[in-house]
Design a protein around this motif. Sequence first.
Motif, PDB file in Angstrom:
ATOM      1  N   GLU A  75       0.821  -1.222   0.000  1.00  0.00           N
ATOM      2  CA  GLU A  75       0.000   0.000   0.000  1.00  0.00           C
ATOM      3  C   GLU A  75       0.853   1.269   0.000  1.00  0.00           C
ATOM      4  N   SER A  76       2.011   1.201   0.653  1.00  0.00           N
ATOM      5  CA  SER A  76       2.845   2.403   0.783  1.00  0.00           C
ATOM      6  C   SER A  76       3.956   2.478  -0.255  1.00  0.00           C
ATOM      7  N   GLY A  77       4.026   1.498  -1.148  1.00  0.00           N
ATOM      8  CA  GLY A  77       5.039   1.520  -2.204  1.00  0.00           C
ATOM      9  C   GLY A  77       6.436   1.205  -1.725  1.00  0.00           C
ATOM     10  N   GLU A  78       6.553   0.502  -0.601  1.00  0.00           N
ATOM     11  CA  GLU A  78       7.871   0.123  -0.087  1.00  0.00           C
ATOM     12  C   GLU A  78       8.520  -0.941  -0.974  1.00  0.00           C
ATOM     13  N   LYS A  79       9.833  -0.957  -0.973  1.00  0.00           N
ATOM     14  CA  LYS A  79      10.580  -2.019  -1.637  1.00  0.00           C
ATOM     15  C   LYS A  79      10.931  -3.098  -0.622  1.00  0.00           C
ATOM     16  N   VAL A  80      11.065  -4.338  -1.126  1.00  0.00           N
ATOM     17  CA  VAL A  80      11.311  -5.496  -0.264  1.00  0.00           C
ATOM     18  C   VAL A  80      12.465  -6.309  -0.834  1.00  0.00           C
ATOM     19  N   VAL A  81      13.311  -6.839   0.050  1.00  0.00           N
ATOM     20  CA  VAL A  81      14.361  -7.781  -0.341  1.00  0.00           C
ATOM     21  C   VAL A  81      14.003  -9.154   0.240  1.00  0.00           C
ATOM     22  N   VAL A  82      14.047 -10.164  -0.607  1.00  0.00           N
ATOM     23  CA  VAL A  82      13.833 -11.550  -0.172  1.00  0.00           C
ATOM     24  C   VAL A  82      15.204 -12.197  -0.014  1.00  0.00           C
ATOM     25  N   HIS A  83      15.466 -12.733   1.181  1.00  0.00           N
ATOM     26  CA  HIS A  83      16.744 -13.393   1.473  1.00  0.00           C
ATOM     27  C   HIS A  83      16.505 -14.890   1.470  1.00  0.00           C
ATOM     28  N   GLY A  84      17.100 -15.586   0.507  1.00  0.00           N
ATOM     29  CA  GLY A  84      16.889 -17.018   0.385  1.00  0.00           C
ATOM     30  C   GLY A  84      18.067 -17.845   0.868  1.00  0.00           C
ATOM     31  N   ASP A  85      18.125 -19.064   0.389  1.00  0.00           N
ATOM     32  CA  ASP A  85      19.208 -19.983   0.724  1.00  0.00           C
ATOM     33  C   ASP A  85      19.678 -20.625  -0.570  1.00  0.00           C
ATOM     34  N   TYR A  86      20.825 -21.315  -0.517  1.00  0.00           N
ATOM     35  CA  TYR A  86      21.453 -21.792  -1.744  1.00  0.00           C
ATOM     36  C   TYR A  86      21.069 -23.213  -2.151  1.00  0.00           C
ATOM     37  N   ASP A  87      20.105 -23.860  -1.468  1.00  0.00           N
ATOM     38  CA  ASP A  87      19.678 -25.188  -1.908  1.00  0.00           C
ATOM     39  C   ASP A  87      18.351 -25.089  -2.653  1.00  0.00           C
ATOM     40  N   ALA A  88      17.825 -26.245  -3.083  1.00  0.00           N
ATOM     41  CA  ALA A  88      16.608 -26.245  -3.893  1.00  0.00           C
ATOM     42  C   ALA A  88      15.422 -25.682  -3.127  1.00  0.00           C
ATOM     43  N   ASP A  89      15.332 -25.981  -1.838  1.00  0.00           N
ATOM     44  CA  ASP A  89      14.248 -25.424  -1.036  1.00  0.00           C
ATOM     45  C   ASP A  89      14.378 -23.909  -0.935  1.00  0.00           C
ATOM     46  N   GLY A  90      15.594 -23.438  -0.721  1.00  0.00           N
ATOM     47  CA  GLY A  90      15.821 -22.001  -0.588  1.00  0.00           C
ATOM     48  C   GLY A  90      15.578 -21.226  -1.870  1.00  0.00           C
ATOM     49  N   THR A  91      15.971 -21.793  -3.006  1.00  0.00           N
ATOM     50  CA  THR A  91      15.788 -21.071  -4.272  1.00  0.00           C
ATOM     51  C   THR A  91      14.335 -21.114  -4.746  1.00  0.00           C
ATOM     52  N   THR A  92      13.647 -22.245  -4.519  1.00  0.00           N
ATOM     53  CA  THR A  92      12.232 -22.298  -4.915  1.00  0.00           C
ATOM     54  C   THR A  92      11.385 -21.412  -4.012  1.00  0.00           C
ATOM     55  N   SER A  93      11.685 -21.388  -2.705  1.00  0.00           N
ATOM     56  CA  SER A  93      10.902 -20.534  -1.804  1.00  0.00           C
ATOM     57  C   SER A  93      11.142 -19.060  -2.120  1.00  0.00           C
ATOM     58  N   THR A  94      12.372 -18.709  -2.471  1.00  0.00           N
ATOM     59  CA  THR A  94      12.659 -17.335  -2.904  1.00  0.00           C
ATOM     60  C   THR A  94      11.820 -16.971  -4.119  1.00  0.00           C
ATOM     61  N   SER A  95      11.781 -17.866  -5.091  1.00  0.00           N
ATOM     62  CA  SER A  95      11.048 -17.607  -6.337  1.00  0.00           C
ATOM     63  C   SER A  95       9.544 -17.504  -6.088  1.00  0.00           C
ATOM     64  N   ILE A  96       9.009 -18.358  -5.214  1.00  0.00           N
ATOM     65  CA  ILE A  96       7.581 -18.297  -4.881  1.00  0.00           C
ATOM     66  C   ILE A  96       7.234 -16.937  -4.291  1.00  0.00           C
ATOM     67  N   LEU A  97       8.050 -16.474  -3.354  1.00  0.00           N
ATOM     68  CA  LEU A  97       7.757 -15.200  -2.691  1.00  0.00           C
ATOM     69  C   LEU A  97       7.929 -14.026  -3.650  1.00  0.00           C
ATOM     70  N   LEU A  98       8.936 -14.080  -4.510  1.00  0.00           N
ATOM     71  CA  LEU A  98       9.130 -13.010  -5.492  1.00  0.00           C
ATOM     72  C   LEU A  98       7.931 -12.914  -6.436  1.00  0.00           C
ATOM     73  N   HIS A  99       7.470 -14.054  -6.951  1.00  0.00           N
ATOM     74  CA  HIS A  99       6.292 -14.048  -7.829  1.00  0.00           C
ATOM     75  C   HIS A  99       5.092 -13.466  -7.101  1.00  0.00           C
ATOM     76  N   THR A 100       4.944 -13.800  -5.823  1.00  0.00           N
ATOM     77  CA  THR A 100       3.815 -13.302  -5.033  1.00  0.00           C
ATOM     78  C   THR A 100       3.900 -11.795  -4.838  1.00  0.00           C
ATOM     79  N   LEU A 101       5.068 -11.302  -4.479  1.00  0.00           N
ATOM     80  CA  LEU A 101       5.243  -9.868  -4.259  1.00  0.00           C
ATOM     81  C   LEU A 101       5.016  -9.080  -5.548  1.00  0.00           C
ATOM     82  N   ILE A 102       5.473  -9.620  -6.662  1.00  0.00           N
ATOM     83  CA  ILE A 102       5.279  -8.951  -7.958  1.00  0.00           C
ATOM     84  C   ILE A 102       3.788  -8.848  -8.278  1.00  0.00           C
ATOM     85  N   LYS A 103       3.034  -9.919  -7.976  1.00  0.00           N
ATOM     86  CA  LYS A 103       1.578  -9.883  -8.197  1.00  0.00           C
ATOM     87  C   LYS A 103       0.908  -8.807  -7.358  1.00  0.00           C
TER      88      LYS A 103
END
Length: 563
Positions: A75-103
């Motif tokens: 609502e306020s136009g803030e920017k967000v950084v998603v901090h993930g991890d370097y394994d498959a769980d970490g990279t997929t969870s990062t991607s899920i959250l990024l897609h969600t935030l973009i939506k």
Amino acid sequence: MNRKWLLKKTNREYIDYITRSVSINPLTAQILVNRGINTPERVRSFIDPELSSMADPFVLPGMKKAVKRIRRAAESGEKVVVHGDYDADGTTSTSILLHTLIKLGIGCNYFIPNRFKHGYGFNTEAIKVAKKNGARLIITVDCGIGSFDETSEARRNGIDVIITDHHEPYKDEYGAHKLPDAYAVVNPGLMPPDGQLPLCGAGIALKISIALLGIADSLELFDLAAIGTIADMVPLTGDNRLIIKKGLELINRNSRESIRALREVASVNGRQISEGGLSFGIIPRINASGRIAEASEVVRLFMSGNIDETYRIARVLDNNNARRQRIEEIVFNETLSMLKSRSFGSCIMLSSEEWHEGVVGIVASKIADIYHRPTFIFSVRDGIARGSARSVPAFDICRGLSMCSEYLVTYGGHKQAAGLTLHIKNMRDFELKMHEIISDVLKSPDCKNELLIDAEVTLKDISFPLIAELMKIGPFGPGNEEPLLASRRLEVISHKSVGNNHLKMRLRQGYRTLDAIGFSMSSIYKDIDSPGHIDAVFSPAVNEWNGSRSLQLQIKTMRPSTL
């Protein structure tokens, strides 16, 4: 290695009743009843679960507060950084959250730590990324539950932190949870023990997406969540099983270009892929970059909208995986050689200055599977041992580490897998203490070294229709184990070593002959007789190669037959 084989017994009349009521194979009925799925209604809902049965995301502690903060950022136009991890769980969870935030229309960036430069966990480098991009909120996925200093540093810089993690929360001397000073902490481990959702990082990220967008607008992310869930070896029950079933449907429809590209380089396109296909074909390629290169390229793959870039990155991941395989084979063979020349007790602990840190987890997993003991494999450099631990179902490895934390620099993980760091000078004391802890647990009468077998069959029982039906009670993994069948007096017509230490055999029983494969078994069973007879425990499978399909037994263990 010497486990007692135990065949599960079930009332035959009751099996016949389930078979008739649900119209399934008696063998499938026996497997389900063995697992406590013992009424026609429960069988039907297990085979075909509904999305409506998923748990409400707001049962997760911290979810309501986290969602409110993310909505405020939108609502306020803030920017967000998603901090993930370097394994498959970490990279997929990062991607899920990024897609969600973009939506949601949120401007966002991400940070994936480098295993060798930054190590595991929430790293202060992400704070620099946030400040550079003007972000006032960092959301961690698959990490952060033990990052007390880093979270406090972010807050001192005026940046809120939402921690989403599934790893075990720390506890104080009185058994109360110790949490970082974050704006919100979303972690299933904070739920009462009898009501926890055993989600991985990607599962938690999907729950956040559902809480923000609703399940209909989050359905397209189930494929990424399925990959993370399978990769992280969490129990495949309840929501996790449903996530994988729905995710596999998307993957087999080639819904996402990035996963289609990975299937192409892994040579598993053009056919149905199961959780096993993801485990052995796709996930190693995702994990390889985090093991020996930069895992951030995996997130670029999943976020890319450019077909040419997608296939270019997929080829890079494939090359990284080929390199990882070569390194892993060397380390694995060296560990096997070490074990031949030394005795070991309740656990296995090996280290070397020559071993690549990025593959010790895979090797530990293989050794634990072969020897059925908790296993610790370390890479040593400059007096510091960095390692991975893999356990057996009866032993909570993370709890064990907490009981000897005085020897450790860092540690973290969950019941069956953990990472740890210690000074090499403390290795011997740590090993002695861990042997003592594991021995006390495993000598309990409740910790029997048994291999539970679902049913005894003959080779003529194995068919394509049976395997197709068994696939419906998957996906298989922890908590919903792959069915184990046993057969006696199988004649070994031929055997040879193939690929990366795999054992290929041709087996005959009566007039029926089938191929069999034992993964990573060649060096363990190299002395079997041919011709000769064995008893074997296996899972039936379909082998697809060059457009043809054939029945195959995936051998789990075997022994010489007795008359």
